[in-house]
Design an enzyme around this catalytic site. Structure first.
Site, short mmCIF file in Angstrom:
data_model
loop_
_atom_site.label_atom_id
_atom_site.label_comp_id
_atom_site.label_asym_id
_atom_site.label_seq_id
_atom_site.Cartn_x
_atom_site.Cartn_y
_atom_site.Cartn_z
N SER A 103 10.02 -2.11 -4.29
CA SER A 103 9.49 -3.47 -5.01
C SER A 103 10.90 -4.49 -5.54
O SER A 103 11.75 -3.79 -5.52
CB SER A 103 8.78 -2.95 -6.12
OG SER A 103 9.39 -2.20 -7.14
N HIS A 138 0.99 -1.22 0.17
CA HIS A 138 0.05 0.04 0.08
C HIS A 138 0.88 1.30 -0.15
O HIS A 138 1.51 1.46 0.92
CB HIS A 138 -0.79 0.24 1.03
CG HIS A 138 -1.80 -1.20 1.03
ND1 HIS A 138 -3.09 -1.18 0.51
CD2 HIS A 138 -1.89 -2.35 1.80
CE1 HIS A 138 -3.72 -2.40 0.50
NE2 HIS A 138 -2.96 -2.92 1.50
#
Length: 795
Positions: A775, A520
């Protein structure tokens, strides 16, 4: 009724006595004025010169009913393309077209078809600049604050206010006086008539001060001259002329009106002051002083700031109107100026330049960028010479290279750029997809040229370069191709898309083997999605001066991997290679891999590093589809297939949001940057497949390899995994973590603007991670990929 008398008291300004004016007089005057006032709705489809693209409301009023001429402000007519319509008080709407806009002063004219107004009874509003005087009661009639018709009262307090200064990089009026009154006008009233009790327009509303009730009005002297010239030209042809030419002269000098006290401090001699006071009209308070000179203009190196103007062509000049009249009547001829500089009288002879010749009427559009010659307005603001190549709008190609608005292009593809034709000639030699250097300078940092790499539109998102030219006869802009049809830019074929139809990608044929970690993102983005800065640490060509040691390390690693036996094989299986390295540590002793393993990095990190890729994704503004929330994305992907003919990378859909985008890949194992194409976007799950051409890697193709996917056995609570990803500087980073929940449903709410969101997915929860700005992938101890650490788009 007769006009009020004027009386002069001593040397003070004339005051107009209006004690006899009644409310009925104002009612009758306004009943004639209001029908002739129109609300103007304008849309500027392109940025140009001092104006930006956008839509706005303003006001205009009819000054010639038979010919269909509406007077308003220059910043309403706009110097660039504009689409406009006028709505009158009875709600009749008609299209209007630009007829003329002054290069300097804030007035312009629209034209319309008088026969298009079928039902309204109206008369033109007469212009009477001579009626303006201090103390005159006035009314400002217009679309103030978007109210269609507002009538604001005021009293003219000053006729000699200096022109208002609006902004440092936009339109500003100069070399004229303005009027001032506390009428409290706001947005939407630009172009409103300032009328007296007889219904005559005595000034044109132009601007206001937001911190007070002060409003600023443009005198109508030059407006009346321009209108009379248009009428004369019209009558000479019998019908509307093909074009209207209004002579406007300039020395590219900005003057200011200074009081005699200040001119004496600048060195004005007493005898000169006495002479000026004698020959000037009663009540004269000062003289014109040079404020700035545009570089390489007619007055450059002849006039300097602080010079006091005494005579022009032998005539004493203390007013802007007198000076502009002499200049407009002397276009193309020389004019004599007598000045005083520090008390020393000087005489200079200067050639009066045509003001229209340094006001651009054309622009080049390439990949969304609007580029044209630098206008006199902006040259005065920026202190550059007129005619330089100016970026009015960066568009996609230039903004992708971080070239801002208001830049001046100095070099392109290694060639000097002095004028717009030079830039067009260079572009015509380039082919699509070419990456060339561009050198530019900003007015805020004028002494330092900046260099960037520009990628010429590769996919044809935009049409070939177009040259737009203003047609004053129609008020429209005509377009034509800016480069020859046989130029490389036009004939070069688009970069072919990689054919992946014959390649089966079994590891990602189904989404189930690839568990996705929900990330998120709430930092650095108003809608929860990271919007990275464009000033990446990695250079556009795959290297950067600040990363020399990193690049050399990677190159040494490539050389040693190719030369030393026992290291990771070019096409070997990562799992097998890792096992072999542990069984035979002596075989790689002294090699780069052995040194790497002994470092602080985890084994999983070193094994998976050749399969990690950094994405930089640019989405053209015209391709902002499906609710894409940004034009620039960064993220980490993993290579899942690598062969001689095809490479495939898996990445999340918050990095590659739509297929119509420009993607550049930077590899962790080799310092190179190559383009890629989207071949698959999953409609509901958060991953995409991107293809690249392995031949573009050169020597790096032998050290880049696909990751080993490990969908089975499924992860369980308590299992240890390694979270591995790339930093912006392409450094592999890893962290050991523990699975806290191997199977939890992801629930992402709907966004205000409809766009992609992942649904029907199960994700993994970890006890520790790198935060929302990271990521990558999840691997086991041997570097086999068990899941993607993905970025999810949330709001």
């Amino acid at each position: 009724m007769e006009s009020p008398a004027k009386e002069e008291v001593g040397g003070e300004l004339a005051m107009e006595i209006e004690s006899s004016v009644t409310a009925e007089d104002w009612r009758r005057a306004l009943s004639r004025v209001v029908p002739a006032v129109a609300v103007l709705r304008t849309t500027a489809p392109r940025a140009f010169d001092t104006e930006v693209a956008g839509a706005s409301y303003a006001t205009g009023f009819v000054v010639d009913k038979s010919r269909g001429i509406i007077l308003t402000n220059r910043h309403v007519v706009k110097p660039g393309p504009v689409v406009a319509e006028a709505m009158f008080v009875n709600r009749e709407e008609i299209p209007v077209y630009p007829l003329y806009r002054d290069p300097v002063h804030d007035f312009g004219f629209f034209r319309y078809d008088p026969g298009a107004i079928k039902f309204l009874k109206y008369d033109e509003i007469p212009l009477d600049p001579e009626a303006a005087s201090v103390g005159l009661e006035i009314r400002v009639v217009g679309n103030d604050s978007g109210e269609k018709v507002s009538i604001l009262a005021g009293t003219l307090a000053r006729l000699d206010r200096e022109a208002p200064y609006y902004k440092k990089d936009g339109y500003n009026d100069f070399n004229t006086f303005y009027m001032q009154a506390a009428s409290g006008t706001k947005g939407g009233s630009s172009g409103s008539p300032v009328v007296d009790c007889q219904g005559r327009a005595v000034a044109l509303n132009a601007g206001s001060k937001s911190s007070s009730a002060s409003a600023f009005f443009l005198p109508l002297d030059r407006v009346v001259r321009a209108l009379n010239l248009i009428r004369d030209c019209w009558d000479g042809f019998g019908i509307k002329p093909e074009s209207v030419y209004i002579p406007r002269g300039t020395l590219q000098v900005t003057f200011q009106h200074k009081g005699f006290e200040e001119t004496r401090r600048l060195g004005l001699r007493n005898e000169t002051e006495q002479m000026v006071r004698v020959v000037s009209p009663a009540g004269e308070t000062g003289m014109l002083v040079v404020d700035s000179v545009v570089p390489e203009g007619p007055a450059h190196k002849h006039l300097e700031p602080g010079d006091v103007l005494v005579r022009m062509n032998g005539e004493v000049v203390t007013q802007f109107l007198t000076m502009e009249t002499l200049l407009d009547d002397s276009v193309g001829r020389e004019i004599d100026l007598q000045i005083e500089r520090g008390g020393a009288p000087l005489t200079v002879k200067l050639e009066v330049e045509d003001l229209h010749s340094i006001t651009p009427n054309h622009f080049l559009e390439v990949s969304g960028a609007v580029i044209h010659p630098l206008s006199y307005q902006q040259a005065r603001n920026f202190r550059f010479k007129c005619g330089l190549v100016y970026v009015a709008e960066a568009g996609y190609m230039l903004s992708r290279a971080s070239v801002p608005r208001h830049s001046i292009i100095k070099k392109f593809a290694g060639e000097d750029i002095e004028k717009l034709d030079d830039l067009i000639a260079v572009i015509s030699k380039l082919s699509r997809g070419a990456r060339v250097p561009l050198e530019y300078v900003k007015y805020t940092d004028r002494y330092r040229n900046k260099s960037v790499l520009v990628t010429v539109d590769q996919h044809g998102w935009y049409a070939p370069p177009q040259l737009y030219t203003r047609n004053d006869a129609t008020g429209l802009w005509t377009a034509k191709s800016a480069i020859p049809l046989d130029s490389p830019f036009v004939v070069s074929a688009h970069r072919s898309h990689l054919d992946v139809n014959s390649n089966s990608v079994s590891p990602l044929a189904e989404p189930s083997p690839m568990d996705l970690k929900c990330q998120h993102e709430s930092e650095n983005s108003a809608d929860g999605c990271i919007k990275m800065q464009t000033d990446d640490e990695i250079g556009m060509d795959g290297s950067h001066s600040g990363e020399d040691s990193l690049v050399e390390k990677k190159r040494r690693r490539v050389d040693e991997d190719i030369a030393v036996e026992g290291t990771i094989s070019s096409y070997g299986d990562l799992d097998d290679t890792k096992g072999g390295a542990l069984r035979h540590p002596s075989s790689v002793e002294g090699s780069d891999l052995a040194r790497t393993i002994s470092s602080n990095a985890s084994l999983a990190e070193q094994v998976i590093e050749p399969a990690l890729v950094m994405f930089e994704v640019h989405v053209p503004p015209i391709c902002m589809l499906d609710g894409v929330h940004s034009q620039h994305f960064f993220g980490t992907g993993v290579i899942i297939h690598h062969s001689d003919s095809l490479g495939l990378v898996a990445v999340d859909r918050n990095t590659v949001a739509v297929s119509i985008s420009d993607i550049m890949l930077s590899f962790a194992a080799y310092p190179i940057e190559i383009p890629a194409e989207v071949v698959f976007l999953h409609p509901v799950h958060n991953f995409a497949l991107v293809a690249y051409d392995p031949s573009a890697l050169g020597a790096g193709a032998s050290v880049i390899r696909a990751a080993k996917l490990l969908p089975e056995p499924a992860l369980r609570r308590g299992d240890s995994v390694y979270l591995v990803g790339l930093s912006r500087s392409l450094q592999a980073t890893s962290r050991k973590s523990t699975i806290t929940n191997p199977c939890t449903a992801v629930n992402i709410g709907s966004a205000d603007c409809p766009r992609y969101r992942a649904i029907n997915m199960e994700v993994i929860e970890l006890d520790t991670d790198f935060g929302s700005s990271f990521s990558g992938i999840l691997t086991d101890e041997q570097g086999r990929v068990q899941a993607l650490w993905a970025s999810f788009s949330t709001q």
